[in-house]
Scaffold this motif. Sequence first.
Motif, PDB file in Angstrom:
ATOM      1  N   LEU A 135      26.925  51.216  25.479  1.00  0.00           N
ATOM      2  CA  LEU A 135      27.826  51.485  26.525  1.00  0.00           C
ATOM      3  C   LEU A 135      27.550  51.343  28.115  1.00  0.00           C
ATOM      4  O   LEU A 135      26.483  51.704  28.187  1.00  0.00           O
ATOM      5  N   PRO A 136      28.247  50.666  28.976  1.00  0.00           N
ATOM      6  CA  PRO A 136      27.861  50.401  30.250  1.00  0.00           C
ATOM      7  C   PRO A 136      27.568  51.833  30.957  1.00  0.00           C
ATOM      8  O   PRO A 136      28.178  52.838  30.583  1.00  0.00           O
ATOM      9  N   GLN A 137      26.997  52.109  31.813  1.00  0.00           N
ATOM     10  CA  GLN A 137      26.406  53.225  32.591  1.00  0.00           C
ATOM     11  C   GLN A 137      27.509  53.908  33.190  1.00  0.00           C
ATOM     12  O   GLN A 137      27.695  55.074  33.264  1.00  0.00           O
ATOM     13  N   SER A 138      28.525  53.079  33.718  1.00  0.00           N
ATOM     14  CA  SER A 138      29.794  53.604  34.264  1.00  0.00           C
ATOM     15  C   SER A 138      30.446  54.687  33.480  1.00  0.00           C
ATOM     16  O   SER A 138      31.121  55.658  33.645  1.00  0.00           O
ATOM     17  N   ALA A 139      30.479  54.081  32.083  1.00  0.00           N
ATOM     18  CA  ALA A 139      31.237  54.759  30.995  1.00  0.00           C
ATOM     19  C   ALA A 139      30.598  55.730  30.490  1.00  0.00           C
ATOM     20  O   ALA A 139      31.027  57.118  30.293  1.00  0.00           O
ATOM     21  N   LEU A 143      31.127  60.244  30.331  1.00  0.00           N
ATOM     22  CA  LEU A 143      30.932  60.824  29.211  1.00  0.00           C
ATOM     23  C   LEU A 143      29.784  62.236  29.388  1.00  0.00           C
ATOM     24  O   LEU A 143      29.738  62.990  28.239  1.00  0.00           O
ATOM     25  N   GLY A 144      29.074  62.274  30.311  1.00  0.00           N
ATOM     26  CA  GLY A 144      28.071  62.867  30.530  1.00  0.00           C
ATOM     27  C   GLY A 144      26.935  62.760  29.862  1.00  0.00           C
ATOM     28  O   GLY A 144      26.177  63.583  29.333  1.00  0.00           O
ATOM     29  N   MET A 145      26.621  61.419  29.353  1.00  0.00           N
ATOM     30  CA  MET A 145      25.516  61.251  28.342  1.00  0.00           C
ATOM     31  C   MET A 145      24.701  59.840  29.261  1.00  0.00           C
ATOM     32  O   MET A 145      25.266  59.147  29.964  1.00  0.00           O
TER      33      MET A 145
END
Length: 201
Positions: A135-139, A143-145
């Motif tokens: 998943l891209p960093q923005s997503a 999500l706090g991951m």
Amino acid sequence: QPNAQPGDRRFLDLNEDGAINALDRVVLGNGLPDYLFGINNTFNIMNFDFSFFFQGVMGVDIYNRSNRRIFTMDGRRNHTAAALNRWTPQNTNTNVPRAVQNPLDRSVNINNPISDFIEDGSFIRLQNVTLGYTLPQSALNKLGMKKLRVYAGAQNLLTITDYSGFDPEVSSQSNNSLQPSIDEFTYPRARTYLFGLNLTF
């Protein structure tokens, strides 16, 4: 060829002495491969990753003892459907020899020689393949991951070979290094599918 009957195997008189005997024997097959090869690679395109591993063997012969046992046609067990095409006086246009009942010593059945069951064991196998998506960093920030990767993969997905048995990468005599590449009802390798994810918080 002493005591030969119609429908029996015909053997070559290799030394041309007019007799079929032990002097006509030859070394047939090689249980050790001439070449081992493989290729492993990983591709990364944007957030996708793809990896694979091909392996292969060339120049190896396998003694398919499984087929020999079920093709004996000695009246002691079930046989393959090929036995229906065996030589009989009514079925002479066939390469399957006549049935020979010999319950005392299967090894002397001239219509079931080991040479008939030596096969080319060369193969190319897709041993591992994996497709993943990160998943891209923005997503991930929402999500706090720190990282989330999902992936799917498979092992033993594809094998290309002319070997008639279940698996060309086989040896029933694995405890004896002097008898490699013998297949005697060896259970084939399982095909495995994998699904998973990698999480980092």
